[in-house]
Enzyme design. Structure first.
Site, PDB file in Angstrom:
ATOM      1  N   GLU A 293       0.888  -1.171   0.000  1.00 14.46           N
ATOM      2  CA  GLU A 293       0.000   0.000   0.000  1.00 14.46           C
ATOM      3  C   GLU A 293       0.914   1.206   0.000  1.00 14.46           C
ATOM      4  OE1 GLU A 293      -2.995  -0.286  -0.676  1.00 14.46           O
ATOM      5  OE2 GLU A 293      -3.128  -2.448  -0.371  1.00 14.46           O
ATOM      6  N   CYS A 327      -1.651   8.742   4.322  1.00 15.68           N
ATOM      7  CA  CYS A 327      -1.672   8.436   2.892  1.00 15.68           C
ATOM      8  C   CYS A 327      -3.005   8.870   2.288  1.00 15.68           C
ATOM      9  CB  CYS A 327      -1.468   6.947   2.689  1.00 15.68           C
ATOM     10  SG  CYS A 327      -2.544   5.992   3.748  1.00 15.68           S
TER      11      CYS A 327
HETATM   12  P1  NAP Z   1       9.056   5.108   3.061  1.00 18.55           P
HETATM   13  O1  NAP Z   1      10.113   6.123   3.146  1.00 18.55           O
HETATM   14  O2  NAP Z   1       8.789   4.458   1.767  1.00 18.55           O
HETATM   15  O3  NAP Z   1       9.423   4.012   4.165  1.00 18.55           O
HETATM   16  C1  NAP Z   1       8.585   2.896   4.405  1.00 18.55           C
HETATM   17  C2  NAP Z   1       9.420   1.784   4.987  1.00 18.55           C
HETATM   18  O4  NAP Z   1      10.311   1.289   3.984  1.00 18.55           O
HETATM   19  C3  NAP Z   1      10.317   2.235   6.157  1.00 18.55           C
HETATM   20  O5  NAP Z   1      10.372   1.203   7.093  1.00 18.55           O
HETATM   21  C4  NAP Z   1      11.652   2.435   5.473  1.00 18.55           C
HETATM   22  O6  NAP Z   1      12.729   2.357   6.351  1.00 18.55           O
HETATM   23  C5  NAP Z   1      11.629   1.254   4.527  1.00 18.55           C
HETATM   24  N1  NAP Z   1      12.578   1.297   3.412  1.00 18.55           N
HETATM   25  C6  NAP Z   1      13.046   2.358   2.736  1.00 18.55           C
HETATM   26  N2  NAP Z   1      13.870   1.951   1.750  1.00 18.55           N
HETATM   27  C7  NAP Z   1      13.928   0.602   1.812  1.00 18.55           C
HETATM   28  C8  NAP Z   1      14.614  -0.417   1.084  1.00 18.55           C
HETATM   29  N3  NAP Z   1      15.413  -0.123   0.068  1.00 18.55           N
HETATM   30  N4  NAP Z   1      14.452  -1.716   1.449  1.00 18.55           N
HETATM   31  C9  NAP Z   1      13.647  -2.032   2.478  1.00 18.55           C
HETATM   32  N5  NAP Z   1      12.968  -1.115   3.207  1.00 18.55           N
HETATM   33  C10 NAP Z   1      13.095   0.185   2.879  1.00 18.55           C
HETATM   34  O7  NAP Z   1       7.666   5.700   3.591  1.00 18.55           O
HETATM   35  P2  NAP Z   1       7.358   6.518   4.923  1.00 18.55           P
HETATM   36  O8  NAP Z   1       7.966   7.868   4.802  1.00 18.55           O
HETATM   37  O9  NAP Z   1       7.653   5.715   6.142  1.00 18.55           O
HETATM   38  O10 NAP Z   1       5.775   6.635   4.831  1.00 18.55           O
HETATM   39  C11 NAP Z   1       5.181   7.588   4.008  1.00 18.55           C
HETATM   40  C12 NAP Z   1       4.643   6.974   2.731  1.00 18.55           C
HETATM   41  O11 NAP Z   1       3.843   5.859   3.048  1.00 18.55           O
HETATM   42  C13 NAP Z   1       3.756   7.928   1.974  1.00 18.55           C
HETATM   43  O12 NAP Z   1       4.047   7.848   0.599  1.00 18.55           O
HETATM   44  C14 NAP Z   1       2.358   7.400   2.261  1.00 18.55           C
HETATM   45  O13 NAP Z   1       1.414   7.718   1.275  1.00 18.55           O
HETATM   46  C15 NAP Z   1       2.612   5.932   2.358  1.00 18.55           C
HETATM   47  N6  NAP Z   1       1.558   5.256   3.128  1.00 18.55           N
HETATM   48  C16 NAP Z   1       0.617   4.541   2.441  1.00 18.55           C
HETATM   49  C17 NAP Z   1      -0.417   3.918   3.125  1.00 18.55           C
HETATM   50  C18 NAP Z   1      -1.474   3.147   2.381  1.00 18.55           C
HETATM   51  O14 NAP Z   1      -2.214   2.417   3.001  1.00 18.55           O
HETATM   52  N7  NAP Z   1      -1.548   3.276   1.066  1.00 18.55           N
HETATM   53  C19 NAP Z   1      -0.497   4.020   4.512  1.00 18.55           C
HETATM   54  C20 NAP Z   1       0.492   4.746   5.176  1.00 18.55           C
HETATM   55  C21 NAP Z   1       1.523   5.352   4.476  1.00 18.55           C
HETATM   56  P3  NAP Z   1      13.364   3.695   7.008  1.00 18.55           P
HETATM   57  O15 NAP Z   1      12.325   4.295   7.868  1.00 18.55           O
HETATM   58  O16 NAP Z   1      14.515   3.174   7.785  1.00 18.55           O
HETATM   59  O17 NAP Z   1      13.759   4.572   5.863  1.00 18.55           O
END
Ligand code: NAP
Length: 541
Positions: A293, A327
């Site tokens: 998601e 999100c």
């Molecule tokens: P993010 O930067 O993509 O991080 C999400 C997770 O992925 C974190 O645990 C991050 O670790 C990890 N990660 C980053 N790069 C990775 C890699 N190469 N390999 C494995 N894991 C990796 O997102 P965020 O800033 O936490 O959350 C915001 C985003 O989430 C927004 O775009 C929002 O729209 C989306 N979101 C979507 C939903 C939905 O249901 N559609 C719900 C909530 C949030 P680190 O923290 O250590 O970087």
């Protein structure tokens, strides 16, 4: 004996505490906030039920007071990631063969611990570590987590109940095997409950999990992990490994036993995981199931028959609760010219009242954004709006990161419906409004559908029922969660299963039975009572 057909309770949603002045829950919460603010804890990795400390550490700070350290955490390196995978694989057989009723009891117990013993712990940790106000923390960390656990357990029982027919000559059944391998759960910072769901949903279905929590939500996520342990989750079923996404991701995605990814976060992160899986396809035992998601650019589309006060309220709540870091947050709105003056008056009044600040002051509606890079990223969009003729900032626009990462609730009016802040996910307290001529309603509907690559949530406002159903048809693929006369945020587990398509994810609907089926690989078993003894069929004689 293991012969009970256990009737799982028909779930109800956890009641939301109000935290009214002088209420016992408010006093308890304020005390817990004080307690957690006065200690600095250590967050180790938890692998195979054992704490692991590495030589690589980081700090957890309060986003609204970034000089205040809440915890020191240890980061997983390649060795620890390999250990976590090994732990998940080694307890797999025992975990999946445990009766699902016994497994379910653990998740019910986690829910009960969250509802009672640890309600304020998890709430305060979410408020301090992720800068959520009391209400936002309550509906997320406590209520949504509990709802995921209770509903998913109920959905699991319904899935297991789905069985094929048998006849007098043969008995048929479906065995809902967990996936063959381990599941990689990667959670985002913005909802503690997503941390709960991403690792517990696969585990409930008999899978073992390597969980990489977001670095900026480690405090609450560590407490969650401790609660899982207290509830009796055997060591190795969920392995908690904070650390850099790229380090952890590289090792996990290269492992041949990777059977599934349960991800929530940014679209680009999910795309990179998917690509890496594609590169490694030849190595895997099975095709990994990819459930993600991702981002959103969620809209509010208003018809001239709508009620201005209802629209303004939905915009304020939808765009600015949790600083727009949902999100599902409303981030682009299309308003008819005939209603604009009235809506703007209501927005001005509400924004004039809204207070921005520390989570300890329960009067604050808006708190800090999560970290410095988010702050800079959001402010860069505000700067773009300041430096163009295509848009104008009509409310807010200022940020200050001296003590905490605070950004005023900001409304941009775009004169071009494709202005960058109408198209791209900003993930902060920034709403862009486009005012359309009333006679351009149909064209505007098309613009709503075609402006952004995402399709997560969307809301429509109108009084006229024919208009509502027309908008619903026209925007069929524009959002996976669609709201009539309501803000586009606040989906509740069991009531509005959540997820979107296009670049918003695989739409496997968290908080619904569909998500759980992804963590199974069913085996059909047919047993014939009297096997055939002649290869010829009757028509051949
Ligand atoms: P993010 O930067 O993509 O991080 C999400 C997770 O992925 C974190 O645990 C991050 O670790 C990890 N990660 C980053 N790069 C990775 C890699 N190469 N390999 C494995 N894991 C990796 O997102 P965020 O800033 O936490 O959350 C915001 C985003 O989430 C927004 O775009 C929002 O729209 C989306 N979101 C979507 C939903 C939905 O249901 N559609 C719900 C909530 C949030 P680190 O923290 O250590 O970087």
């Amino acid at each position: 004996m293991n012969n009970a057909i256990c009737g799982m309770m028909d779930p109800h949603n956890e009641p939301v505490f109000g935290y009214l002045p002088n209420s016992p829950e408010r006093i308890n919460l304020l005390n817990e906030l004080k307690r957690q603010s006065n200690v600095e804890i250590e967050i180790p990795l938890i692998i195979a039920g054992k704490e692991v400390r590495t030589g690589n550490v980081g700090k957890v700070v309060m986003p609204h007071n970034h000089g205040h350290v809440l915890a020191t955490y240890y980061k997983a390196g390649e060795k620890e990631v390999a250990m976590a995978i090994e732990a998940a694989m080694s307890v797999k057989e025992e975990w999946m063969t445990m009766s699902w009723v016994e497994r379910s009891a653990i998740f019910f117990k986690i829910a009960d611990l969250l509802a009672k013993k640890y309600r304020y712990t998890i709430n305060a940790a979410t408020m301090l570590g992720q800068s959520k106000n009391a209400y936002q923390a309550e509906i997320d960390a406590v209520c949504e987590s509990i709802d995921f656990l209770r509903y998913n357990t109920f959905f699991a029982s319904q899935i297991y109940n789905q069985q094929p027919k048998s006849d007098s000559a043969a008995m048929n059944r479906l065995e809902y095997r967990p996936l063959e391998g381990f599941v990689f759960a990667i959670s985002p910072f913005n909802f503690t409950a997503i941390g709960t769901n991403l690792c517990t949903a696969p585990a409930l279905m008999g899978n073992t999990v390597v969980w990489k929590p977001a670095t900026t939500s480690l405090l609450s996520n560590y407490y969650l992990m401790k609660i899982y342990e207290e509830a009796g989750l055997p060591g190795g079923v969920i392995n908690f490994i904070p650390g850099a996404g790229s380090t952890i991701g590289n090792v996990v995605l290269g492992n041949k036993h990777l059977a599934g990814i349960h991800f929530t976060g940014g679209t680009s992160t999910f795309n990179s995981l998917w690509k890496k899986v594609g590169e490694n396809l030849d190595n895997y035992v099975s095709y990994p199931k990819l459930v993600g998601e991702t981002g959103g650019k969620d809209f509010v589309m208003v018809h001239p028959s709508a009620e201005p006060l209802e629209v303004a309220t939905a915009l304020i709540r939808g765009a600015f609760e949790y600083q727009g870091q949902k999100c599902s947050a409303a981030s682009r709105a299309y308003l008819p010219k005939s209603l604009w003056t009235k809506i703007k008056e209501h927005l001005a009044r509400m924004l004039g009242e809204i207070k921005v600040g520390d989570v300890n002051d329960l009067g604050n509606f808006v708190n800090a954004v999560i970290d410095e890079s988010s702050f800079n990223f959001i402010m860069s969009y505000i700067e773009k709006a300041k430096n163009t003729k295509d848009a104008e900032i009509i409310f807010g626009g200022k940020g200050d990161k001296t003590k905490g990462y605070f950004i005023e609730p900001t409304i941009i009016q775009a004169f071009d419906p494709y202005f960058i802040t109408m198209e791209e996910e900003i993930f902060g307290p920034v709403l862009t409004i486009y005012v359309y001529e009333d006679d351009k309603f149909e064209e505007t509907l098309k613009i709503v559908d075609q402006t952004s690559p995402y399709a997560l949530t969307g809301a429509i406002f109108a009084k006229d029922r024919r208009v509502l159903s027309h908008m619903c048809r026209a925007l069929r693929y524009s959002a996976g969660n669609f709201y009539y006369n309501d803000k586009p945020t606040g989906a509740v587990v069991g009531l509005q299963p959540f997820g979107g398509a296009r670049k918003s994810g695989t739409n496997d609907k968290a908080g619904g039975y569909m998500n759980l089926t992804r963590w199974t690989s069913p085996r059909t078993i047919k047993e014939t009572f009297l096997p055939a003894i002649d290869y010829k069929y009757a028509y051949m004689y």
